[in-house]
Scaffold this motif. Sequence first.
Motif, PDB file in Angstrom:
ATOM      1  N   ASN A 261       0.841  -1.208   0.000  1.00 17.54           N
ATOM      2  CA  ASN A 261       0.000   0.000   0.000  1.00 17.54           C
ATOM      3  C   ASN A 261       0.870   1.249   0.000  1.00 17.54           C
ATOM      4  OD1 ASN A 261      -2.418  -1.362  -0.027  1.00 17.54           O
ATOM      5  ND2 ASN A 261      -2.541  -1.462   2.201  1.00 17.54           N
ATOM      6  N   TRP A 262       1.872   1.267   0.872  1.00 16.11           N
ATOM      7  CA  TRP A 262       2.748   2.428   0.960  1.00 16.11           C
ATOM      8  C   TRP A 262       3.466   2.668  -0.368  1.00 16.11           C
ATOM      9  CZ3 TRP A 262       8.094   2.603   0.338  1.00 16.11           C
ATOM     10  CH2 TRP A 262       8.705   3.836   0.672  1.00 16.11           C
TER      11      TRP A 262
ATOM     12  N   GLU B 198       0.758   3.922  -3.042  1.00 14.08           N
ATOM     13  CA  GLU B 198       0.032   5.162  -2.745  1.00 14.08           C
ATOM     14  C   GLU B 198       0.916   6.284  -2.263  1.00 14.08           C
ATOM     15  OE1 GLU B 198      -3.170   3.941  -0.150  1.00 14.08           O
ATOM     16  OE2 GLU B 198      -3.599   2.308  -1.574  1.00 14.08           O
ATOM     17  N   LYS B 199       2.060   5.957  -1.695  1.00 13.82           N
ATOM     18  CA  LYS B 199       2.923   7.012  -1.171  1.00 13.82           C
ATOM     19  C   LYS B 199       4.222   7.131  -1.983  1.00 13.82           C
ATOM     20  CE  LYS B 199       0.797   8.093   2.884  1.00 13.82           C
ATOM     21  NZ  LYS B 199      -0.577   7.908   2.699  1.00 13.82           N
ATOM     22  N   PHE B 200       5.003   6.069  -1.999  1.00  6.76           N
ATOM     23  CA  PHE B 200       6.333   6.185  -2.574  1.00  6.76           C
ATOM     24  C   PHE B 200       6.306   6.597  -4.040  1.00  6.76           C
ATOM     25  CE2 PHE B 200      10.773   5.717  -2.679  1.00  6.76           C
ATOM     26  CZ  PHE B 200      11.157   4.975  -3.790  1.00  6.76           C
TER      27      PHE B 200
ATOM     28  N   GLN C 238       4.163   8.217  -5.479  1.00  5.96           N
ATOM     29  CA  GLN C 238       3.625   9.586  -5.610  1.00  5.96           C
ATOM     30  C   GLN C 238       4.560  10.608  -4.999  1.00  5.96           C
ATOM     31  OE1 GLN C 238       1.092   8.881  -7.369  1.00  5.96           O
ATOM     32  NE2 GLN C 238       0.769   6.798  -6.627  1.00  5.96           N
TER      33      GLN C 238
ATOM     34  N   ASN D 114       6.189  10.430  -1.832  1.00  9.50           N
ATOM     35  CA  ASN D 114       6.317  10.452  -0.374  1.00  9.50           C
ATOM     36  C   ASN D 114       7.296   9.370   0.066  1.00  9.50           C
ATOM     37  OD1 ASN D 114       5.964   9.882   2.389  1.00  9.50           O
ATOM     38  ND2 ASN D 114       3.834  10.567   2.367  1.00  9.50           N
ATOM     39  N   LYS D 115       8.396   9.774   0.704  1.00 10.88           N
ATOM     40  CA  LYS D 115       9.445   8.809   1.034  1.00 10.88           C
ATOM     41  C   LYS D 115       9.452   8.365   2.493  1.00 10.88           C
ATOM     42  CE  LYS D 115      12.631  11.542  -0.658  1.00 10.88           C
ATOM     43  NZ  LYS D 115      13.921  12.076  -1.167  1.00 10.88           N
ATOM     44  N   ASP D 116       8.378   8.623   3.233  1.00  9.87           N
ATOM     45  CA  ASP D 116       8.392   8.265   4.640  1.00  9.87           C
ATOM     46  C   ASP D 116       7.955   6.818   4.845  1.00  9.87           C
ATOM     47  OD1 ASP D 116       6.760   9.609   7.655  1.00  9.87           O
ATOM     48  OD2 ASP D 116       8.321   8.092   7.359  1.00  9.87           O
TER      49      ASP D 116
ATOM     50  N   VAL E  88       5.850   4.428   8.411  1.00  8.60           N
ATOM     51  CA  VAL E  88       4.495   3.945   8.695  1.00  8.60           C
ATOM     52  C   VAL E  88       4.452   2.411   8.843  1.00  8.60           C
ATOM     53  CG1 VAL E  88       3.868   3.913   6.234  1.00  8.60           C
ATOM     54  CG2 VAL E  88       2.080   4.077   7.946  1.00  8.60           C
TER      55      VAL E  88
END
Lengths: 91, 172
Positions: A38-39, A42-44, A46, A48-50, A53
């Motif tokens: 998911n991370w 949806e994040k990486f 896009q 977002n490198k945190d 989570v």
Amino acid sequence: MSQTDPKQPNQQASPQFMNSISEECNMLKYQYDECFNNWFSEKFLQGNKDLSVCDPYMKLYSECVRRAMLVKGIDTTETDRDVLKTDSELK
Amino acid sequence: MGKYFENSSIFLFAWDQVAQAFWNRYPNPHSSHVLSEDTIHREIRGNELYTRKLLIKTNRMPKWGAHFVKTKNVAILEESYVNPVDKVITTYTRNLGYTRVMSIVEKVTYRPSPTFPDQTIAERKAWITSEIYGFRRAIEGFGAKRFRKNCSQAVSGFNYVLQNYKGIYSYC
């Protein structure tokens, strides 16, 4: 995706999920993998490198895998070092 | 001294899809020899995601090789970098243990096709070596043959996952 599809290259049933090195780590692996997938989507991808989570899942999962690796005699000096992007890398 | 092997393949999927499917390429109908897969390390390095995975695969050696390699399974370490800005995945895979008998190292890069942005090109390099004097040529030949077989299985397996991951089932 159907197992009965005649065009499937291999008629054997394949497992739904990949095993961990030790079955006792399987559930922890699935929980971590789901968090990471998911991370990643949806994040990486896009921007977002945190990654933190998924840290709680990774902690439990990797402790389990580590124990299994020691029991099975896997050489951790080899698993714990970088080769890619170092001078040790084959070119 | 050893055998060097190089090839490229094209996946009919965009790089982002390949990157997502990369983490889910096992299990697939061509991966029955892969017994387990674990992420053992992962961190962000600059713009990139660095990962180490430990895979256990069956060691399908012919009878003459069983003298040298007595285990039925082999541990494989896969390192990877994913760069979402430059759209490059780089993987480096090597077997652990028995590396003097046979060492297979594979490096693959996955990038968008420069001509077709909805396609991804995988460029693969492999090095197969053995230090067992007298059997070196046989082992390297066997290793190269098995590598080619695994390589086409790996591409088929990855294609299978890509097709199903996207929810589109295409017939050849």
